[in-house]
Design a protein around this motif. Structure first.
Motif, PDB file in Angstrom:
ATOM      1  N   ALA A 141       0.682  -1.227  -0.006  1.00  0.00           N
ATOM      2  CA  ALA A 141      -0.083   0.045  -0.056  1.00  0.00           C
ATOM      3  C   ALA A 141       1.015   1.366  -0.083  1.00  0.00           C
ATOM      4  O   ALA A 141       0.498   2.226  -0.489  1.00  0.00           O
ATOM      5  N   ASP A 142       1.887   1.301   0.569  1.00  0.00           N
ATOM      6  CA  ASP A 142       2.782   2.656   0.863  1.00  0.00           C
ATOM      7  C   ASP A 142       3.520   2.887  -0.642  1.00  0.00           C
ATOM      8  O   ASP A 142       3.956   3.841  -0.802  1.00  0.00           O
ATOM      9  N   ASP A 143       3.708   1.578  -1.234  1.00  0.00           N
ATOM     10  CA  ASP A 143       4.804   1.595  -2.472  1.00  0.00           C
ATOM     11  C   ASP A 143       4.064   1.925  -3.761  1.00  0.00           C
ATOM     12  O   ASP A 143       4.312   2.746  -4.483  1.00  0.00           O
ATOM     13  N   ASP A 144       2.859   1.552  -3.733  1.00  0.00           N
ATOM     14  CA  ASP A 144       2.108   1.267  -5.065  1.00  0.00           C
ATOM     15  C   ASP A 144       0.409   1.396  -4.838  1.00  0.00           C
ATOM     16  O   ASP A 144      -0.068   0.288  -4.634  1.00  0.00           O
TER      17      ASP A 144
ATOM     18  N   ILE B 104      -1.827   2.057  -6.511  1.00  0.00           N
ATOM     19  CA  ILE B 104      -2.875   1.757  -7.667  1.00  0.00           C
ATOM     20  C   ILE B 104      -2.961   0.079  -7.475  1.00  0.00           C
ATOM     21  O   ILE B 104      -4.086  -0.685  -7.611  1.00  0.00           O
ATOM     22  N   ALA B 105      -1.818  -0.552  -7.539  1.00  0.00           N
ATOM     23  CA  ALA B 105      -1.660  -1.803  -7.485  1.00  0.00           C
ATOM     24  C   ALA B 105      -2.229  -2.385  -5.896  1.00  0.00           C
ATOM     25  O   ALA B 105      -3.094  -3.617  -6.111  1.00  0.00           O
ATOM     26  N   ALA B 106      -2.206  -1.748  -4.907  1.00  0.00           N
ATOM     27  CA  ALA B 106      -2.753  -2.026  -3.581  1.00  0.00           C
ATOM     28  C   ALA B 106      -4.211  -2.063  -3.781  1.00  0.00           C
ATOM     29  O   ALA B 106      -4.978  -3.148  -3.148  1.00  0.00           O
ATOM     30  N   LEU B 107      -4.925  -1.093  -4.439  1.00  0.00           N
ATOM     31  CA  LEU B 107      -6.244  -0.935  -4.687  1.00  0.00           C
ATOM     32  C   LEU B 107      -6.746  -2.136  -5.358  1.00  0.00           C
ATOM     33  O   LEU B 107      -7.734  -2.739  -4.946  1.00  0.00           O
ATOM     34  N   ALA B 108      -6.020  -2.462  -6.260  1.00  0.00           N
ATOM     35  CA  ALA B 108      -6.606  -3.697  -7.523  1.00  0.00           C
ATOM     36  C   ALA B 108      -6.527  -4.906  -6.632  1.00  0.00           C
ATOM     37  O   ALA B 108      -7.499  -5.490  -6.762  1.00  0.00           O
ATOM     38  N   VAL B 109      -5.550  -4.988  -5.821  1.00  0.00           N
ATOM     39  CA  VAL B 109      -5.286  -6.282  -5.155  1.00  0.00           C
ATOM     40  C   VAL B 109      -6.259  -6.350  -4.144  1.00  0.00           C
ATOM     41  O   VAL B 109      -6.985  -7.521  -3.831  1.00  0.00           O
ATOM     42  N   ALA B 110      -6.411  -5.500  -3.349  1.00  0.00           N
ATOM     43  CA  ALA B 110      -7.645  -5.406  -2.210  1.00  0.00           C
ATOM     44  C   ALA B 110      -9.037  -5.692  -2.879  1.00  0.00           C
ATOM     45  O   ALA B 110      -9.745  -6.505  -2.341  1.00  0.00           O
ATOM     46  N   TYR B 111      -9.316  -5.039  -4.337  1.00  0.00           N
ATOM     47  CA  TYR B 111     -10.525  -5.342  -4.849  1.00  0.00           C
ATOM     48  C   TYR B 111     -10.739  -6.908  -5.157  1.00  0.00           C
ATOM     49  O   TYR B 111     -11.504  -7.458  -5.149  1.00  0.00           O
ATOM     50  N   GLU B 112      -9.638  -7.379  -5.679  1.00  0.00           N
ATOM     51  CA  GLU B 112      -9.362  -8.687  -6.248  1.00  0.00           C
ATOM     52  C   GLU B 112      -9.741  -9.779  -4.899  1.00  0.00           C
ATOM     53  O   GLU B 112     -10.470 -10.711  -5.105  1.00  0.00           O
ATOM     54  N   ALA B 113      -9.236  -9.277  -3.683  1.00  0.00           N
ATOM     55  CA  ALA B 113      -9.617 -10.024  -2.433  1.00  0.00           C
ATOM     56  C   ALA B 113     -10.877 -10.209  -2.165  1.00  0.00           C
ATOM     57  O   ALA B 113     -11.665 -11.396  -1.997  1.00  0.00           O
ATOM     58  N   ALA B 114     -11.732  -8.898  -2.288  1.00  0.00           N
ATOM     59  CA  ALA B 114     -13.113  -8.907  -2.121  1.00  0.00           C
ATOM     60  C   ALA B 114     -13.841  -9.680  -3.092  1.00  0.00           C
ATOM     61  O   ALA B 114     -14.908 -10.487  -2.851  1.00  0.00           O
ATOM     62  N   ARG B 115     -13.632  -9.430  -4.255  1.00  0.00           N
ATOM     63  CA  ARG B 115     -14.125 -10.273  -5.459  1.00  0.00           C
ATOM     64  C   ARG B 115     -14.076 -11.687  -5.251  1.00  0.00           C
ATOM     65  O   ARG B 115     -15.004 -12.480  -5.627  1.00  0.00           O
ATOM     66  N   LYS B 116     -12.778 -12.088  -4.893  1.00  0.00           N
ATOM     67  CA  LYS B 116     -12.723 -13.868  -4.976  1.00  0.00           C
ATOM     68  C   LYS B 116     -13.245 -14.167  -3.713  1.00  0.00           C
ATOM     69  O   LYS B 116     -13.766 -15.449  -3.705  1.00  0.00           O
ATOM     70  N   ALA B 117     -13.537 -13.651  -2.724  1.00  0.00           N
ATOM     71  CA  ALA B 117     -14.223 -13.824  -1.464  1.00  0.00           C
ATOM     72  C   ALA B 117     -15.698 -14.154  -1.962  1.00  0.00           C
ATOM     73  O   ALA B 117     -16.085 -14.980  -1.560  1.00  0.00           O
TER      74      ALA B 117
ATOM     75  N   GLU C 289      -4.128   7.349  -0.873  1.00  0.00           N
ATOM     76  CA  GLU C 289      -3.686   6.638   0.285  1.00  0.00           C
ATOM     77  C   GLU C 289      -5.283   6.474   0.848  1.00  0.00           C
ATOM     78  O   GLU C 289      -5.325   5.134   1.537  1.00  0.00           O
ATOM     79  N   ALA C 290      -6.024   7.404   0.976  1.00  0.00           N
ATOM     80  CA  ALA C 290      -7.360   7.117   1.692  1.00  0.00           C
ATOM     81  C   ALA C 290      -8.095   6.119   1.014  1.00  0.00           C
ATOM     82  O   ALA C 290      -8.972   5.271   1.371  1.00  0.00           O
ATOM     83  N   ASP C 291      -8.009   6.127  -0.440  1.00  0.00           N
ATOM     84  CA  ASP C 291      -8.880   5.062  -1.366  1.00  0.00           C
ATOM     85  C   ASP C 291      -8.312   3.670  -0.690  1.00  0.00           C
ATOM     86  O   ASP C 291      -9.154   2.549  -1.051  1.00  0.00           O
ATOM     87  N   VAL C 292      -7.079   3.435  -0.576  1.00  0.00           N
ATOM     88  CA  VAL C 292      -6.560   2.121  -0.470  1.00  0.00           C
ATOM     89  C   VAL C 292      -6.973   1.931   0.837  1.00  0.00           C
ATOM     90  O   VAL C 292      -7.380   0.556   1.097  1.00  0.00           O
ATOM     91  N   VAL C 293      -7.038   2.734   1.752  1.00  0.00           N
ATOM     92  CA  VAL C 293      -7.301   2.286   3.258  1.00  0.00           C
ATOM     93  C   VAL C 293      -8.804   1.855   3.113  1.00  0.00           C
ATOM     94  O   VAL C 293      -9.421   0.976   3.698  1.00  0.00           O
ATOM     95  N   PHE C 294      -9.636   2.724   2.241  1.00  0.00           N
ATOM     96  CA  PHE C 294     -11.235   2.387   2.225  1.00  0.00           C
ATOM     97  C   PHE C 294     -11.043   0.820   1.489  1.00  0.00           C
ATOM     98  O   PHE C 294     -12.232   0.245   2.055  1.00  0.00           O
TER      99      PHE C 294
END
Length: 144
Positions: free
Chosen positions: A43-46, A48-61, A122-127
Motif C-alpha cells: 500500500a505505501d509503495d504502489d 494503484i496496485a494495492a487498491l486493485a489487489v484489495a478489490y480482487e480479495a473482495a471479489r474472490k471472496a 492513500e485514503a482510497d486504499v485504506v477504504f
C-alpha cells in the motif's frame, strides 16, 4: 441468505446454477486472504496496485461464496458488477450491505485507475482494504 433474491438473479440469467464445490471455494477464499496481506504490504509503495489487489480479495471472496453455493455469474459483460449484486442478495445484513455497496464503489475506482489513468490516494486504499477485510471475514463466517 435471501434465497428469493438469489433465485430472482438466477431467473434473470445474472447467475447460473453449477455443482457446488466446497474445496475450490476454500482455495479461492485462501487466495483472497493472501491478496489482503499483499495489498496491505504494498500500500505505501504502489497505491494503484494495492487498491486493485484489495478489490480482487473482495471479489474472490464473494466468488468463493458463490462457488460453495453452486452458483456462477451468467455470461456477458459486467460480470464484476453482477458479483456485487449477488453479494447484496446473498447476505441479508444491513451492515454488510454497506460493504457490498462499497465493493461496487471500489470496483469503479479500480476501473478508473486501470483504464483511465486515474490517480488513487492513500485514503482510497485504506477504504478498499477495510471493505475487503469485512467482506472476506463475512464470507469466512458464512462458510464455516
Amino acid at each position: 441468505m435471501s434465497d428469493e433474491e438469489v433465485q430472482a438473479l438466477v431467473a434473470r440469467g445474472v447467475l447460473r446454477r453449477v455443482q457446488p464445490d466446497g474445496e475450490a471455494a476454500r482455495r479461492e477464499l485462501a487466495t483472497a486472504e493472501r491478496h489482503l496481506a499483499t495489498a496491505a504490504r504494498i500500500a505505501d509503495d504502489d497505491e494503484i496496485a494495492a487498491l486493485a489487489v484489495a478489490y480482487e480479495a473482495a471479489r474472490k471472496a464473494i466468488a468463493s461464496h458463490m462457488r460453495a453455493n453452486g452458483l456462477r455469474i451468467g455470461g456477458g459483460e459486467g460480470a464484476h458488477a453482477r458479483i456485487g449484486a449477488y453479494a447484496l442478495a446473498a447476505f441479508d445484513d444491513p451492515i454488510l450491505a454497506e460493504n457490498f455497496h462499497a465493493f461496487d464503489r471500489v470496483r469503479q475506482l479500480r476501473n478508473r485507475s486501470q483504464y483511465d489513468a486515474f490517480s488513487v490516494e492513500e485514503a482510497d486504499v485504506v477504504f478498499a482494504l477495510e471493505q475487503a477485510r469485512a467482506i472476506v471475514a463475512a464470507v469466512e463466517a458464512d462458510l464455516e
